[in-house]
Design an enzyme around this catalytic site. Structure first.
Site, PDB file in Angstrom:
ATOM      1  N   LYS A 121       1.103  -2.052 -12.583  1.00  0.00           N
ATOM      2  CA  LYS A 121       2.041  -2.794 -13.442  1.00  0.00           C
ATOM      3  C   LYS A 121       2.366  -2.043 -14.726  1.00  0.00           C
ATOM      4  CE  LYS A 121      -1.817  -5.689 -14.906  1.00  0.00           C
ATOM      5  NZ  LYS A 121      -2.665  -5.307 -13.737  1.00  0.00           N
ATOM      6  N   LYS A 174       3.409  -7.642 -17.179  1.00  0.00           N
ATOM      7  CA  LYS A 174       3.947  -8.362 -16.016  1.00  0.00           C
ATOM      8  C   LYS A 174       5.273  -9.044 -16.346  1.00  0.00           C
ATOM      9  CE  LYS A 174      -0.618  -9.112 -13.953  1.00  0.00           C
ATOM     10  NZ  LYS A 174      -1.818  -9.985 -13.976  1.00  0.00           N
ATOM     11  N   VAL A 191      -8.330  -2.386  -4.434  1.00  0.00           N
ATOM     12  CA  VAL A 191      -7.085  -2.679  -3.720  1.00  0.00           C
ATOM     13  C   VAL A 191      -6.883  -1.684  -2.571  1.00  0.00           C
ATOM     14  CG1 VAL A 191      -4.581  -2.838  -3.915  1.00  0.00           C
ATOM     15  CG2 VAL A 191      -6.035  -3.723  -5.755  1.00  0.00           C
ATOM     16  N   GLY A 222      -7.547 -10.326  -6.947  1.00  0.00           N
ATOM     17  CA  GLY A 222      -8.436 -10.274  -5.803  1.00  0.00           C
ATOM     18  C   GLY A 222      -8.003  -9.171  -4.859  1.00  0.00           C
ATOM     19  N   GLU A 275       5.343  -4.827  -4.827  1.00  0.00           N
ATOM     20  CA  GLU A 275       5.042  -6.260  -4.742  1.00  0.00           C
ATOM     21  C   GLU A 275       3.688  -6.590  -5.367  1.00  0.00           C
ATOM     22  OE1 GLU A 275       6.966  -9.191  -3.234  1.00  0.00           O
ATOM     23  OE2 GLU A 275       5.563  -9.596  -4.853  1.00  0.00           O
ATOM     24  N   LYS A 288     -11.534  10.407  -6.652  1.00  0.00           N
ATOM     25  CA  LYS A 288     -12.100  11.283  -7.689  1.00  0.00           C
ATOM     26  C   LYS A 288     -13.364  11.948  -7.181  1.00  0.00           C
ATOM     27  CE  LYS A 288     -10.702   9.382 -12.199  1.00  0.00           C
ATOM     28  NZ  LYS A 288     -10.594   7.928 -11.917  1.00  0.00           N
ATOM     29  N   GLY A 339     -17.191 -11.693 -12.059  1.00  0.00           N
ATOM     30  CA  GLY A 339     -16.543 -10.463 -11.599  1.00  0.00           C
ATOM     31  C   GLY A 339     -15.037 -10.468 -11.789  1.00  0.00           C
TER      32      GLY A 339
END
Lengths: 452, 452
Positions: free
Chosen positions: A119, A220, A23, A324, A144, A57, A201
């Protein structure tokens, strides 16, 4: 990047990003104009933005994005971001709830804005985050990307139901599971569907248990419950949660018979009396039998879909890719623009939720119509016994379905019931399991029959 | 009302509403807590709001809402609202484009905020409204209720695609038409479906021609095109527009054959070359053959649904009630809260649209796969002639479908074509119409086959 943004004379908004994975990389690419947005220059942005530091990291690890070293530097110590007063906004995309929590709270205490896609962090620690926000008026918090990545459900719940009262929120909130259920509906065994999802994946985002046991969806729906009803469910693990591991191909056969499809739903809804949804709030996660003509039933592949039922509007659904890289990153960027333009809709209430918490009680013993599948050995008097046990538990049977029996010693039949409490259907299943003709624990799933 | 709002010490936001009809009444009821929101006190509101004046044509006309005369007064002269400096926000729900335009522009010039549900006004005069906004920095403009009442599509396009590039927006934007098409799909003749819609009160909102000829959808897609692409299509009537009057039961039979359903869609999309949606923008309104598994196909009854296809996210759909008093009023109230909280996402660009107008050209001669229905009298050599004419117009035929002929003198067959321009398929239909065996003008509709 800064100089690319036109029409702005203000100093750039300096951003520190913690986490440089899927992300995070997507966010970086979008801001640098290297994503599916085709070099699009964020025309909504009223102030230039620059990701000046990215905390990772391992500096030597190859990155999935091109780092512009003139603009951004990689660091390994979060404090070099937290202590950097020139950084006004921190993007937390590292995941986990330990270090992430420390970083987020610390950043808020310093009056920074925080955007996260985490989340678990929000589901478990939103109350603490809100307290910190309340005592640090300059700070901002946006998330969001934390729920249904590509669907702007957080923004919608924060700003589009301001004059409304929400009765129920239901969501197909995990694309991987929805993909697997779609395959299982077509006859693919659970294990094979899981393998296929892994091969595609889809399982990058975490361990399988978290996924198939429904814990991901549980986090969620806890967030959606907070947004829609202002209710914090704590601890999150107190939410009744059934994953997809108990589903068998037989359930999908009976679903067809009932003109239904099976979706794993997170549900948060208020009990209704005389069509007044003013009762206690029930929150749960379970596979649900959904009529094929329900808007949620058409959620295909690895899409997500959230259905919101409210007093003024009625039923609205918001559907799209839930996971995604770019869908999630796009939501982070939308939050960045809101922070940069200081058009956050969620202040002062961080969650943007209706402050009704004090007025809504929680009751997990929710009322539904039910589907019950009973593994049994064919014998005499079964229907009578089932009828007696249903009566004992005050459960009214709606129908008894039996596919042609191929093996009298190893068959299944199913019941559908009128609306009753979960505790009643559970008690009935416990009683059934005690019977000689029952081969194992019956499975009970809610039937989505009362919400067209 | 003001004293009901908790935790706010600021002076109330005084509102003047122009129009006291269906939507206006709904707005009033929601603000007064008499709507489906069950007396809900707008907890998102950070500043008390009061509708101090409502301008109506006829004071004596009975109202569909209870007027609290202690708070609000009815007036008949818009100037008593425009000239009232204590009124900061004007809600325009009178409709029409003459007086409404004067009022809106005048209000903006005086630095007032304006909220409108008037799609025709925005579709036709947004450029002028934007100019006025630009020269009056204190003014604000919001219009969530103007497109698909219950669906927050304006807010979503203004604030959730800030980091993305939109390729295409398609909408089932008129619930009444969608209801009629649903009935026609079940075999009900057009006239009967229209009568039934009228009997159900779906036709309140205006004259039938505006509806069935697709002009209502045309105004809405013009607004969506502006929001998604920053392109103003002017005049709006230059948008290619086909309504539902030419559809016959035969089209629905062939739709079934093609595993499709027929929806009236407003479409605004960029031409794609090599999957790069960077070409000219085409905007049009037409009934479209939609595969049953497309998310838009499951828009049932009088619901609306808008599908947005973008570079980062992919395909998202937003679905819900499009019309009705409270869905539309709820969107107006959401805008009121945004204005009161001054968290408008759409400033400085009033439309919130991407300022790409200069970079995107318009081309209404769009490319699609097509369905063509040809009324004919059976005779020899038809297929050969059709093949020749298709070749002449460089149209590649994908399939030729023929239901069992009941009357050789009065039959229909249909073609589906590969992708080609509208001008080509139109030329082919003109040529076909010249043939002796063709009984009347063929009907051509886009086939939604390239967007899964």
């Amino acid at each position: 990047m800064p100089q690319r943004v036109q029409g702005s004379r203000s100093s750039p908004l300096r951003i520190g990003m913690i986490g440089g994975g899927t992300v995070g990389g997507g966010v970086y690419e979008i801001l640098m104009g290297n994503s599916g947005n085709g070099g699009h220059q964020l025309p909504h942005l009223r102030r230039p933005c620059v990701i000046s530091k990215i905390c990772v990291k391992d500096l030597s690890k190859p990155r999935s994005f091109h780092l512009d070293s003139e603009v951004s530097s990689l660091v390994t110590d979060v404090n070099s971001i937290l202590n950097d007063d020139s950084i006004e906004l921190i993007i937390e995309v590292m995941g986990g709830t330990e270090l992430a929590k420390t970083v987020v709270l610390e950043a808020l205490k310093r009056g920074k804005a925080v955007i996260t896609a985490n989340k678990s962090l929000i589901a478990e620690h939103m109350s603490e985050i809100e307290k910190t926000l309340a005592t640090n008026p300059k700070s901002q918090f946006a998330y969001e990307a934390a729920v249904c990545g590509g669907i702007p459900i957080v923004q919608v719940l924060q700003s589009c139901y301001a004059g409304d009262v929400i009765h129920q929120v239901m969501g197909v909130c995990n694309g991987t599971i929805n993909y697997m259920l779609g395959k299982m509906e077509q006859g693919m065994p659970y294990e094979q569907a899981l393998t296929e999802a892994r091969d595609l994946g889809f399982l990058l985002e975490g361990d399988t248990t978290n996924l198939v046991e429904g814990y991901d969806v549980r986090a969620k729906i806890a967030i959606l419950a907070k947004l829609a009803f202002g209710v914090t469910v704590s601890p999150v693990k107190s939410i009744p949660c059934r994953g997809i591991t108990e589903l068998s191909s037989i359930d999908f056969e009976y679903a067809k018979l009932l003109h239904c499809t099976i979706k794993l739903l997170g549900t948060a809804g208020r009990m209704s009396r005389f069509a007044q949804y003013d009762g206690a709030l029930s929150v749960y996660v379970s596979p649900v039998m959904i009529p094929n003509d329900h808007l949620l039933a058409s959620t295909r592949g690895n899409n997500n879909c959230v259905a919101v039922n409210s007093g003024n509007i009625g039923l609205c659904t918001y559907s799209g890719p839930g996971e995604g890289r770019f869908p999630a990153a796009n939501s982070v960027v939308a939050d960045i623009v809101r922070v940069a333009n200081s058009s956050m809709t969620s202040r002062p209430a961080a969650s943007g939720a209706f402050p009704l918490q004090s007025t809504i009680s929680l009751d997990f013993d929710f009322t539904r119509a039910w589907y019950i599948r009973i593994p049994f050995m064919d014998s005499i008097g079964i229907i009578r016994t089932v009828g007696e046990l249903a009566e004992d538990n005050d459960v009214s049977i709606h129908s008894i379905l039996q596919n042609p029996i191929l093996d009298r010693m190893e068959a299944d039949f199913c019941l559908t019931t009128e609306e009753c409490k979960m505790s009643q259907v559970k008690a009935l299943c416990d009683d059934l399991e005690q019977q000689d003709f029952v081969r194992g624990p019956p499975l009970f799933l809610p039937l989505l029959w009362e919400h067209p």
